[in-house]
Design an enzyme around this catalytic site. Structure first.
Site, PDB file in Angstrom:
ATOM      1  N   LYS A 217      30.783 -40.579 113.059  1.00 52.44           N
ATOM      2  CA  LYS A 217      30.446 -41.971 113.350  1.00 52.44           C
ATOM      3  C   LYS A 217      31.725 -42.806 113.540  1.00 52.44           C
ATOM      4  O   LYS A 217      32.778 -42.464 113.020  1.00 52.44           O
ATOM      5  CB  LYS A 217      29.608 -42.559 112.198  1.00 52.44           C
ATOM      6  CG  LYS A 217      28.279 -41.833 111.985  1.00 52.44           C
ATOM      7  CD  LYS A 217      27.303 -42.111 113.125  1.00 52.44           C
ATOM      8  CE  LYS A 217      25.999 -41.360 112.950  1.00 52.44           C
ATOM      9  NZ  LYS A 217      26.011 -40.006 113.513  1.00 52.44           N
ATOM     10  N   ASP A 218      31.580 -43.922 114.264  1.00 51.28           N
ATOM     11  CA  ASP A 218      32.711 -44.791 114.588  1.00 51.28           C
ATOM     12  C   ASP A 218      33.459 -45.240 113.337  1.00 51.28           C
ATOM     13  O   ASP A 218      32.859 -45.429 112.282  1.00 51.28           O
ATOM     14  CB  ASP A 218      32.226 -46.038 115.326  1.00 51.28           C
ATOM     15  CG  ASP A 218      31.517 -45.689 116.623  1.00 51.28           C
ATOM     16  OD1 ASP A 218      30.371 -45.205 116.551  1.00 51.28           O
ATOM     17  OD2 ASP A 218      32.102 -45.890 117.690  1.00 51.28           O
ATOM     18  N   LYS A 219      34.773 -45.454 113.493  1.00 47.61           N
ATOM     19  CA  LYS A 219      35.568 -45.961 112.369  1.00 47.61           C
ATOM     20  C   LYS A 219      35.355 -47.462 112.188  1.00 47.61           C
ATOM     21  O   LYS A 219      34.930 -47.915 111.128  1.00 47.61           O
ATOM     22  CB  LYS A 219      37.057 -45.665 112.591  1.00 47.61           C
ATOM     23  CG  LYS A 219      37.910 -46.228 111.452  1.00 47.61           C
ATOM     24  CD  LYS A 219      39.396 -46.085 111.686  1.00 47.61           C
ATOM     25  CE  LYS A 219      40.147 -46.724 110.517  1.00 47.61           C
ATOM     26  NZ  LYS A 219      41.596 -46.663 110.674  1.00 47.61           N
TER      27      LYS A 219
ATOM     28  N   LYS B 113      29.353 -46.211 105.171  1.00 47.85           N
ATOM     29  CA  LYS B 113      30.801 -46.433 105.205  1.00 47.85           C
ATOM     30  C   LYS B 113      31.150 -47.601 106.121  1.00 47.85           C
ATOM     31  O   LYS B 113      30.366 -47.978 106.996  1.00 47.85           O
ATOM     32  CB  LYS B 113      31.543 -45.170 105.650  1.00 47.85           C
ATOM     33  CG  LYS B 113      31.221 -44.731 107.056  1.00 47.85           C
ATOM     34  CD  LYS B 113      31.992 -43.508 107.471  1.00 47.85           C
ATOM     35  CE  LYS B 113      31.756 -43.189 108.935  1.00 47.85           C
ATOM     36  NZ  LYS B 113      32.178 -44.244 109.876  1.00 47.85           N
TER      37      LYS B 113
END
Length: 385
Positions: free
Chosen positions: A64-66, A35
Site C-alpha cells: 500500500k502507498d506510503k 498505517k
C-alpha cells in the site's frame, strides 16, 4: 495544469477489500494493520523487530502507498496466545494492529478482491471542471486504460536508461552505476558519479538508509566484479529491474494502441506520456472491451490483430529480439510473459465533497489497477504527489 494529491497522508485513504474466512483456532493469526505515512514493508519490518517474529512468517496481499492512511490485512504464522495479546491493540504514531481471528492458510500477494479509495484532489481549475463530468461518464460507461502506475518504476524517473537494457548488453558496470547513482538529488548524483570506483569516498556519500546498496558497494570495495556484486542484492530487488522495464513496454503497447485506433487526450507521465480515450462508441467498445495484452507475446499470443501489430512494432523499436526474451542475467530471467487487461472499470465512483479548488472522490478498483492512472484520465491531467 497538474492536479495534486497526497498533500497530507489523511487525504489519500486506501482500504483493502478481502473476504476473510476466520475461525477460533488455526496456524495463522490475522490482524488488521492500519498505517500512516509508512510503507507496507517498513510496517512489516517494524512488527517483525518489535515482536521478534521472523519476516518470512508475516504474510500480506499487497503493498500500500506510503504517503496515505491505509488499512490492510496481515497473517502471522505460529503465534502463541501471549504474543497475540501483546500485538492486539498495539499502536505507534504510524501504525496500529487489531487481532481478527485465525485461519489454516496465510495471506499471499495478490489475494484480494480490490481496494477502496477516498482521495482529495487539489488544484482543480475551470479546465478540470469542464473535463471531469464527461470523463467520469466515459469511465462509468466504459472504463479506464489499465496502465501501470508510478510505483512500478521505482527510481527510473531519475535514471538515463533501464537497467535491464545494460544487462542485456552485458554492461554490468554501467548497469551498476545507473542503479547506485540514479537519485532525485542532482548534487548528490553528481558527487557519486565523480567518486565512482573510489569506494571509500562513495560509501561516505551514500544515503545511510540504503542498506542493500551499501552492502553492494562494500562488495565492490572487497574486489568483487560488478556482475557478482549484483548478486548481493536480494532477489526481490533484482526483479524490480525486470518489472520496471516490462511495465514500460506494456504501457507503450497500450499507449500506441489508443493513439492509433481511438480518439484520445494525452497526459504527462514521469518521462513519457499516457493516452486516454476521450470519446467512445458502442460498436468500438464491443470490439475492445475484453482486450488483453500480453507482456511479450511468447507464451501468451495476442488474440487481437491490432494489439499484435502494435506489440511487434514496439519490441522492434526497442531493439528487443526473440533471442533476448530468453536472456538470463544476475540470477534472474530478464523477461517473463503474462497477460493484462487493457481496461478496468472502477466501481462506485462518486464525488463526496466539493470545494472551490478541490474535489474529494471515492471509488473501488480491482487488484493491480492504479488510482493515479484513473485520476489522470478523469482530469486529462498529470498528477503530482
Amino acid at each position: 495544469m497538474d492536479i495534486r494529491i497526497k498533500e497530507k497522508p489523511e487525504e489519500f485513504y486506501v482500504k483493502e477489500i478481502k473476504k476473510l474466512d476466520l475461525k477460533e483456532k488455526g496456524q495463522y493469526a490475522y490482524f488488521l494493520l492500519k498505517k500512516k505515512d509508512m510503507t507496507t514493508l517498513d510496517a512489516v519490518r517494524h512488527i517483525s523487530h518489535r515482536f521478534g517474529i521472523p519476516l518470512k512468517n508475516i504474510g500480506f496481499a499487497g503493498l500500500k502507498d506510503k504517503k496515505a492512511v491505509t488499512e490492510q490485512y496481515i497473517s502471522v504464522k505460529d503465534l502463541n496466545e501471549e504474543k497475540i495479546r501483546k500485538m492486539d491493540g498495539y499502536r505507534t504514531e504510524n501504525l496500529e494492529l487489531k487481532f481478527l481471528g485465525f485461519s489454516d492458510k496465510g495471506l499471499e500477494l495478490g489475494e484480494i478482491e480490490g481496494n477502496y479509495f477516498e482521495v482529495v484532489v487539489r488544484g482543480v481549475t475551470k479546465y478540470h471542471r469542464r473535463v471531469f463530468p464527461r470523463m467520469k461518464e466515459l469511465v462509468e460507461n466504459y472504463g479506464c486504460e489499465n496502465y501501470f502506475g508510478e510505483q512500478r518504476f521505482g527510481s527510473v524517473k531519475h535514471a538515463e536508461e533501464f537497467i535491464v537494457k545494460y544487462l542485456l548488453r552485458h554492461e554490468y558496470e554501467e548497469a551498476m552505476k545507473e542503479y547506485l547513482t540514479s537519485l532525485g538529488d542532482k548534487r548528490l548524483k553528481r558527487l557519486l558519479r565523480k567518486a565512482w570506483r573510489d569506494w571509500d569516498r562513495f560509501l561516505s556519500l551514500m544515503p545511510k538508509g540504503a542498506k542493500p546498496e551499501l552492502e553492494v558497494v562494500k562488495a565492490l570495495r572487497r574486489g568483487e566484479s560488478f556482475k557478482n556484486a549484483f548478486m548481493v542484492l536480494p532477489k526481490n530487488i533484482r526483479l524490480m529491474f525486470v518489472f520496471a522495464y516490462q511495465s514500460y513496454l506494456w504501457n507503450r503497447y497500450l499507449y500506441t494502441f489508443v493513439v492509433r485506433y481511438l480518439k484520445y487526450c494525452k497526459t504527462p507521465f514521469l518521462k513519457w506520456e499516457l493516452a486516454f480515450f476521450n470519446d467512445m462508441s458502442e460498436v468500438i467498445w464491443e470490439e475492445i472491451k475484453d482486450l488483453e495484452i500480453p507482456y511479450l507475446g511468447v507464451e501468451y499470443k495476442p488474440r487481437n490483430k491490432k494489439a499484435e501489430i502494435v506489440m511487434k512494432e514496439v519490441l522492434q523499436d526497442e531493439g528487443i529480439t526473440p533471442k533476448m526474451l530468453m536472456a538470463e542475467r544476475i540470477g534472474i530471467k530478464l523477461f517473463s510473459d503474462g497477460v493484462r487487461k487493457a481496461f478496468f472499470k472502477p466501481q462506485g465512483l462518486k464525488v463526496i465533497e466539493e470545494r472551490k479548488n478541490s474535489l474529494k472522490l471515492s471509488f473501488t478498483l480491482p487488484p493491480g489497477s492504479y488510482a493515479t492512472i484513473l485520476l489522470r484520465k478523469l482530469f486529462c491531467s498529470d498528477v503530482k504527489s
